[in-house]
Write a protein that holds these residues in place. Structure first.
Motif, PDB file in Angstrom:
ATOM      1  N   LYS A  39       0.832  -1.212   0.000  1.00 18.65           N
ATOM      2  CA  LYS A  39       0.000   0.000   0.000  1.00 18.65           C
ATOM      3  C   LYS A  39       0.862   1.255   0.000  1.00 18.65           C
ATOM      4  O   LYS A  39       0.565   2.223  -0.694  1.00 18.65           O
ATOM      5  CB  LYS A  39      -0.918  -0.009   1.218  1.00 18.65           C
ATOM      6  N   GLU A  40       1.937   1.235   0.770  1.00 25.23           N
ATOM      7  CA  GLU A  40       2.818   2.403   0.816  1.00 25.23           C
ATOM      8  C   GLU A  40       3.540   2.605  -0.522  1.00 25.23           C
ATOM      9  O   GLU A  40       3.694   3.737  -0.985  1.00 25.23           O
ATOM     10  CB  GLU A  40       3.835   2.239   1.947  1.00 25.23           C
ATOM     11  N   LYS A  41       3.970   1.512  -1.128  1.00 26.68           N
ATOM     12  CA  LYS A  41       4.682   1.619  -2.405  1.00 26.68           C
ATOM     13  C   LYS A  41       3.786   2.169  -3.502  1.00 26.68           C
ATOM     14  O   LYS A  41       4.236   2.904  -4.380  1.00 26.68           O
ATOM     15  CB  LYS A  41       5.237   0.252  -2.818  1.00 26.68           C
ATOM     16  N   LEU A  42       2.515   1.812  -3.471  1.00 28.83           N
ATOM     17  CA  LEU A  42       1.575   2.250  -4.507  1.00 28.83           C
ATOM     18  C   LEU A  42       0.800   3.498  -4.111  1.00 28.83           C
ATOM     19  O   LEU A  42      -0.104   3.926  -4.829  1.00 28.83           O
ATOM     20  CB  LEU A  42       0.596   1.122  -4.837  1.00 28.83           C
ATOM     21  N   ASN A  43       1.126   4.059  -2.956  1.00 32.74           N
ATOM     22  CA  ASN A  43       0.504   5.305  -2.484  1.00 32.74           C
ATOM     23  C   ASN A  43      -1.016   5.209  -2.414  1.00 32.74           C
ATOM     24  O   ASN A  43      -1.743   6.161  -2.722  1.00 32.74           O
ATOM     25  CB  ASN A  43       0.893   6.477  -3.393  1.00 32.74           C
ATOM     26  N   ASN A  44      -1.509   4.002  -2.028  1.00 31.41           N
ATOM     27  CA  ASN A  44      -2.952   3.807  -1.851  1.00 31.41           C
ATOM     28  C   ASN A  44      -3.759   4.222  -3.078  1.00 31.41           C
ATOM     29  O   ASN A  44      -4.716   4.976  -2.992  1.00 31.41           O
ATOM     30  CB  ASN A  44      -3.452   4.581  -0.621  1.00 31.41           C
ATOM     31  N   ILE A  45      -3.378   3.750  -4.260  1.00 30.99           N
ATOM     32  CA  ILE A  45      -4.131   4.086  -5.471  1.00 30.99           C
ATOM     33  C   ILE A  45      -5.528   3.493  -5.392  1.00 30.99           C
ATOM     34  O   ILE A  45      -5.762   2.468  -4.760  1.00 30.99           O
ATOM     35  CB  ILE A  45      -3.395   3.588  -6.730  1.00 30.99           C
ATOM     36  N   ASP A  46      -6.476   4.158  -6.067  1.00 32.75           N
ATOM     37  CA  ASP A  46      -7.886   3.837  -5.886  1.00 32.75           C
ATOM     38  C   ASP A  46      -8.294   2.481  -6.463  1.00 32.75           C
ATOM     39  O   ASP A  46      -9.206   1.835  -5.943  1.00 32.75           O
ATOM     40  CB  ASP A  46      -8.759   4.931  -6.528  1.00 32.75           C
ATOM     41  N   ASP A  47      -7.655   2.066  -7.570  1.00 33.96           N
ATOM     42  CA  ASP A  47      -8.129   0.867  -8.249  1.00 33.96           C
ATOM     43  C   ASP A  47      -7.394  -0.406  -7.828  1.00 33.96           C
ATOM     44  O   ASP A  47      -7.494  -1.423  -8.498  1.00 33.96           O
ATOM     45  CB  ASP A  47      -8.034   1.036  -9.768  1.00 33.96           C
ATOM     46  N   ILE A  48      -6.661  -0.367  -6.707  1.00 31.00           N
ATOM     47  CA  ILE A  48      -6.014  -1.578  -6.220  1.00 31.00           C
ATOM     48  C   ILE A  48      -6.953  -2.298  -5.258  1.00 31.00           C
ATOM     49  O   ILE A  48      -7.710  -1.660  -4.506  1.00 31.00           O
ATOM     50  CB  ILE A  48      -4.670  -1.253  -5.530  1.00 31.00           C
ATOM     51  N   ARG A  49      -6.936  -3.617  -5.313  1.00 28.90           N
ATOM     52  CA  ARG A  49      -7.852  -4.416  -4.498  1.00 28.90           C
ATOM     53  C   ARG A  49      -7.055  -5.415  -3.664  1.00 28.90           C
ATOM     54  O   ARG A  49      -6.193  -6.128  -4.194  1.00 28.90           O
ATOM     55  CB  ARG A  49      -8.835  -5.158  -5.409  1.00 28.90           C
ATOM     56  N   PHE A  50      -7.337  -5.465  -2.347  1.00 30.61           N
ATOM     57  CA  PHE A  50      -6.747  -6.439  -1.439  1.00 30.61           C
ATOM     58  C   PHE A  50      -7.861  -7.385  -0.995  1.00 30.61           C
ATOM     59  O   PHE A  50      -8.754  -6.996  -0.240  1.00 30.61           O
ATOM     60  CB  PHE A  50      -6.120  -5.754  -0.223  1.00 30.61           C
ATOM     61  N   ARG A  51      -7.833  -8.599  -1.511  1.00 31.72           N
ATOM     62  CA  ARG A  51      -8.911  -9.562  -1.257  1.00 31.72           C
ATOM     63  C   ARG A  51      -8.403 -10.656  -0.322  1.00 31.72           C
ATOM     64  O   ARG A  51      -7.506 -11.436  -0.670  1.00 31.72           O
ATOM     65  CB  ARG A  51      -9.384 -10.174  -2.580  1.00 31.72           C
ATOM     66  N   GLU A  52      -8.976 -10.716   0.864  1.00 33.93           N
ATOM     67  CA  GLU A  52      -8.543 -11.684   1.868  1.00 33.93           C
ATOM     68  C   GLU A  52      -9.135 -13.059   1.590  1.00 33.93           C
ATOM     69  O   GLU A  52     -10.313 -13.191   1.254  1.00 33.93           O
ATOM     70  CB  GLU A  52      -8.940 -11.213   3.267  1.00 33.93           C
ATOM     71  N   ILE A  53      -8.292 -14.090   1.720  1.00 32.26           N
ATOM     72  CA  ILE A  53      -8.719 -15.483   1.553  1.00 32.26           C
ATOM     73  C   ILE A  53      -8.311 -16.233   2.812  1.00 32.26           C
ATOM     74  O   ILE A  53      -7.159 -16.147   3.260  1.00 32.26           O
ATOM     75  CB  ILE A  53      -8.044 -16.120   0.315  1.00 32.26           C
ATOM     76  N   LYS A  54      -9.253 -16.969   3.384  1.00 35.29           N
ATOM     77  CA  LYS A  54      -8.963 -17.693   4.623  1.00 35.29           C
ATOM     78  C   LYS A  54      -9.420 -19.148   4.506  1.00 35.29           C
ATOM     79  O   LYS A  54     -10.412 -19.554   5.110  1.00 35.29           O
ATOM     80  CB  LYS A  54      -9.638 -17.015   5.819  1.00 35.29           C
ATOM     81  N   PRO A  55      -8.700 -19.940   3.686  1.00 36.46           N
ATOM     82  CA  PRO A  55      -9.060 -21.366   3.582  1.00 36.46           C
ATOM     83  C   PRO A  55      -8.660 -22.124   4.848  1.00 36.46           C
ATOM     84  O   PRO A  55      -7.773 -21.707   5.594  1.00 36.46           O
ATOM     85  CB  PRO A  55      -8.249 -21.834   2.380  1.00 36.46           C
ATOM     86  N   THR A  56      -9.313 -23.269   5.081  1.00 34.60           N
ATOM     87  CA  THR A  56      -9.019 -24.128   6.227  1.00 34.60           C
ATOM     88  C   THR A  56      -8.322 -25.374   5.735  1.00 34.60           C
ATOM     89  O   THR A  56      -8.804 -26.058   4.825  1.00 34.60           O
ATOM     90  CB  THR A  56     -10.309 -24.505   6.964  1.00 34.60           C
ATOM     91  N   ASP A  57      -7.142 -25.675   6.299  1.00 35.81           N
ATOM     92  CA  ASP A  57      -6.364 -26.803   5.808  1.00 35.81           C
ATOM     93  C   ASP A  57      -6.916 -28.125   6.330  1.00 35.81           C
ATOM     94  O   ASP A  57      -7.941 -28.169   7.031  1.00 35.81           O
ATOM     95  CB  ASP A  57      -4.890 -26.621   6.164  1.00 35.81           C
ATOM     96  N   LYS A  58      -6.242 -29.221   6.039  1.00 34.11           N
ATOM     97  CA  LYS A  58      -6.723 -30.553   6.407  1.00 34.11           C
ATOM     98  C   LYS A  58      -6.691 -30.798   7.912  1.00 34.11           C
ATOM     99  O   LYS A  58      -7.320 -31.734   8.406  1.00 34.11           O
ATOM    100  CB  LYS A  58      -5.907 -31.601   5.677  1.00 34.11           C
ATOM    101  N   ASN A  59      -5.958 -29.937   8.655  1.00 34.18           N
ATOM    102  CA  ASN A  59      -5.916 -30.048  10.119  1.00 34.18           C
ATOM    103  C   ASN A  59      -6.805 -29.016  10.787  1.00 34.18           C
ATOM    104  O   ASN A  59      -6.662 -28.747  11.979  1.00 34.18           O
ATOM    105  CB  ASN A  59      -4.478 -29.886  10.603  1.00 34.18           C
ATOM    106  N   ASN A  60      -7.743 -28.419  10.007  1.00 37.81           N
ATOM    107  CA  ASN A  60      -8.679 -27.392  10.503  1.00 37.81           C
ATOM    108  C   ASN A  60      -7.968 -26.141  10.996  1.00 37.81           C
ATOM    109  O   ASN A  60      -8.482 -25.423  11.864  1.00 37.81           O
ATOM    110  CB  ASN A  60      -9.563 -27.955  11.625  1.00 37.81           C
ATOM    111  N   ASN A  61      -6.795 -25.864  10.467  1.00 38.42           N
ATOM    112  CA  ASN A  61      -6.095 -24.618  10.765  1.00 38.42           C
ATOM    113  C   ASN A  61      -6.386 -23.605   9.664  1.00 38.42           C
ATOM    114  O   ASN A  61      -6.395 -23.955   8.474  1.00 38.42           O
ATOM    115  CB  ASN A  61      -4.584 -24.854  10.854  1.00 38.42           C
ATOM    116  N   GLN A  62      -6.639 -22.383  10.076  1.00 36.73           N
ATOM    117  CA  GLN A  62      -6.967 -21.334   9.103  1.00 36.73           C
ATOM    118  C   GLN A  62      -5.687 -20.730   8.528  1.00 36.73           C
ATOM    119  O   GLN A  62      -4.773 -20.355   9.244  1.00 36.73           O
ATOM    120  CB  GLN A  62      -7.815 -20.246   9.764  1.00 36.73           C
ATOM    121  N   ILE A  63      -5.672 -20.644   7.170  1.00 35.49           N
ATOM    122  CA  ILE A  63      -4.515 -20.072   6.477  1.00 35.49           C
ATOM    123  C   ILE A  63      -4.881 -18.663   6.019  1.00 35.49           C
ATOM    124  O   ILE A  63      -5.916 -18.468   5.374  1.00 35.49           O
ATOM    125  CB  ILE A  63      -4.121 -20.923   5.254  1.00 35.49           C
ATOM    126  N   GLN A  64      -4.070 -17.716   6.375  1.00 35.85           N
ATOM    127  CA  GLN A  64      -4.320 -16.322   5.996  1.00 35.85           C
ATOM    128  C   GLN A  64      -3.577 -15.994   4.694  1.00 35.85           C
ATOM    129  O   GLN A  64      -2.358 -16.118   4.622  1.00 35.85           O
ATOM    130  CB  GLN A  64      -3.876 -15.376   7.121  1.00 35.85           C
TER     131      GLN A  64
END
Length: 534
Positions: A39-64
């Motif tokens: 975000k700092e490198k791109l100076n918070n440009i308007d058309d950038i998207r940060f999409r969070e994904i939180k899948p759960t692995d085979k041991n029921n641990n959440q991956i960020q």
């Protein structure tokens, strides 16, 4: 002694600074820090998207994870169907512990994400460059690297016919702004593993992709190295198009004659590559450059190779005549009436001067005014919408021309000379060469206004000296005339039948001189005798 200590301290300081820069250019093990860093490198440009994904692995641990992309440069269907859905549907195949130890990234790359050419990047500057050309970055928590995934996709026009190089015969296909599409148009015509492509990135702000293409074994290696050297020497903030590169790499930028050929037609580029030329493709430009260029290419049309050689000979003679007329006809008119009336019959001279009675301007001013008027009409025809352009320009030329004669601003014979010059200009097939002819016409007009035929002769000698000394990437610009290459004259004033064109042009100094292996003399006349069946 003091100099050695000083040099050691300078080297130590430079090494320290480089170490700091390298340290500041790497990712952290924290997802939040890496996200903040981008975000700092791109100076918070308007058309950038940060999409969070939180899948759960085979041991029921959440991956960020976080998927980063610029919305206007990507194909959202690719992101949804080839990245997000595969990760969520195959999340049971992941292991948080393995992913933390950087061993599960290969499974994520090769078996889960449905995309090719996925790369691991550990440098921030490289990751930002990938993001700005339309790729997506997948950030994984507790990993000091990111995955760069090709997701480019934006609206583009379809392949259309060339606007400036239209022909009656031959393919009606033009290059477009996508460099991959342009590369494909060439590869469709040259299906050879010898066709080489070498990429460059130029422009500190635009990061424009440039490809050079050549056929190994056909192109001269010295010319290929020279092309690479000139491209590597380009240090600019922005590359706006092919014309920008043309002016940065041509041999003599101050010359009115361009030493780099530019075209919109894939068949022209294909023919050039097969003759040993090097093509330069620029992303975002519908035009492609080829080098080296010879003077004769300004007077050759692609249609010459789709028509019978008899017609090609006639039309090329007409083009040469049009080249001479469009260059020096106004200057000859000024010279004859202003300095050398004796070269014309007295009756014709009296008729011309009678028609000029009442014209308030000297002949040179009159021809210059008509030239400006003609260029204005031509420019207006380009700017006016296509449905109205031809009608308005023709009507405007007729009405204004007749009105100028009636008002006494122009003489009838001056209008005739100007009209013939204008028609000759439109016969020239190369648009860029028309701009050169405009400069030459103006120079000859000035020379004729000063000293008539003497001025024309001196200027003509200077131009010939300039042309014979001009080079295009080391190749003499006036070949095959200067120096003389007799075999290359087969495709100069006329095009001989293809049966007689069994060798490549020697003027281009290419390696492979064989165009067709069979002896043309044995195939020039075919005789068939039908046999009756029993």
């Amino acid at each position: 002694m003091w100099q050695q200590i000083k040099k050691w301290l300078e080297d130590k300081y430079i090494a320290t600074q480089n170490s700091k820069e390298n340290t500041a250019n790497v990712f952290f093990n924290s997802l939040n820090k890496n996200t903040k860093l981008i975000k700092e490198k791109l100076n918070n440009i308007d058309d950038i998207r940060f999409r969070e994904i939180k899948p759960t692995d085979k041991n029921n641990n959440q991956i960020q994870m976080t998927l980063v992309y610029i919305t206007d440069l990507v194909d959202k269907e690719v992101i949804n169907n080839h990245i997000l859905k595969p990760i969520l549907s195959h999340q049971q195949n992941l292991d948080l512990k393995m992913l933390t130890e950087k061993k599960d990234a290969e499974i994520l790359k090769n078996q889960i994400i449905d995309a090719k050419n996925i790369t691991k990047i550990d440098k921030i500057s490289k990751a930002i460059d990938e993001l700005l050309i339309g790729k997506s970055l997948l950030l994984i928590n507790q990993n000091s690297y990111v995955l760069s995934i090709p997701t480019q996709g934006w609206k583009e026009r379809n392949v259309s016919e060339p606007k400036t190089e239209r022909t009656i015969r031959g393919p009606d296909v033009s290059f477009m702004e996508n460099i991959k599409t342009n590369t494909g148009l060439i590869r469709r015509r040259i299906k050879s593993n010898k066709l080489k492509i070498e990429p460059f990135i130029k422009g500190s702000q635009t990061k424009t992709k440039i490809n050079i293409m050549y056929i190994k074994g056909y192109a001269n290696e010295k010319i290929v190295k020279e092309v690479k050297k000139r491209l590597e020497s380009i240090e600019v903030a922005a590359i706006q198009g092919a014309q920008h590169i043309l002016e940065l790499i041509e041999d003599n930028p101050l010359s009115p004659f361009e030493t780099v050929f530019i075209t919109q037609r894939p068949d022209v580029i294909t023919a050039g590559l097969l003759e040993g030329r090097i093509a330069i493709l620029t992303d975002g430009s519908p035009s492609v450059l080829t080098v080296p260029k010879l003077f004769m290419e300004n007077l050759i049309s692609p249609e010459d190779y789709y028509s019978r050689f008899y017609y090609t000979f006639i039309i090329r003679v007409i083009r040469f005549a049009a080249f001479i007329v469009s260059t020096i006809l106004p200057a000859l008119y000024i010279s004859i009436l202003g300095f050398h009336q004796q070269v014309l019959p007295m009756t014709l001279v009296n008729s011309v001067y009678t028609a000029r009675e009442g014209v308030p301007f000297p002949i040179a001013i009159e021809m210059t005014t008509f030239g400006i008027f003609f260029e204005g009409i031509k420019e207006a025809g380009v700017r006016i919408p296509s449905g109205l352009g031809s009608t308005i320009t023709i009507v405007g030329a007729l009405i204004l021309g007749q009105a100028a004669i009636n008002a006494g601003f122009l003489s009838p014979d001056g209008v005739i000379v100007g009209a013939l010059t204008g028609i000759a200009v439109f016969i020239i097939p190369t648009v860029e060469f028309n701009n050169t002819l405009l400069i030459l016409r103006l120079l000859f007009t000035v020379a004729a206004s000063i000293s008539g035929f003497y001025g024309i002769t001196i200027l003509l000698l200077l131009i010939i000296m300039h042309l014979t000394s001009l080079r295009s990437f080391g190749v003499p610009y006036m070949q095959p005339l200067a120096p003389l290459q007799l075999t290359d004259l087969r495709d100069f004033f006329m095009r001989v039948p293809y049966l007689l064109m069994n060798t490549q042009p020697k003027s281009l100094e290419n390696k492979n001189q064989i165009r067709q292996s069979n002896q043309p003399s044995k195939r020039f006349f075919f005789k068939y005798k039908l046999k009756e069946e029993d």
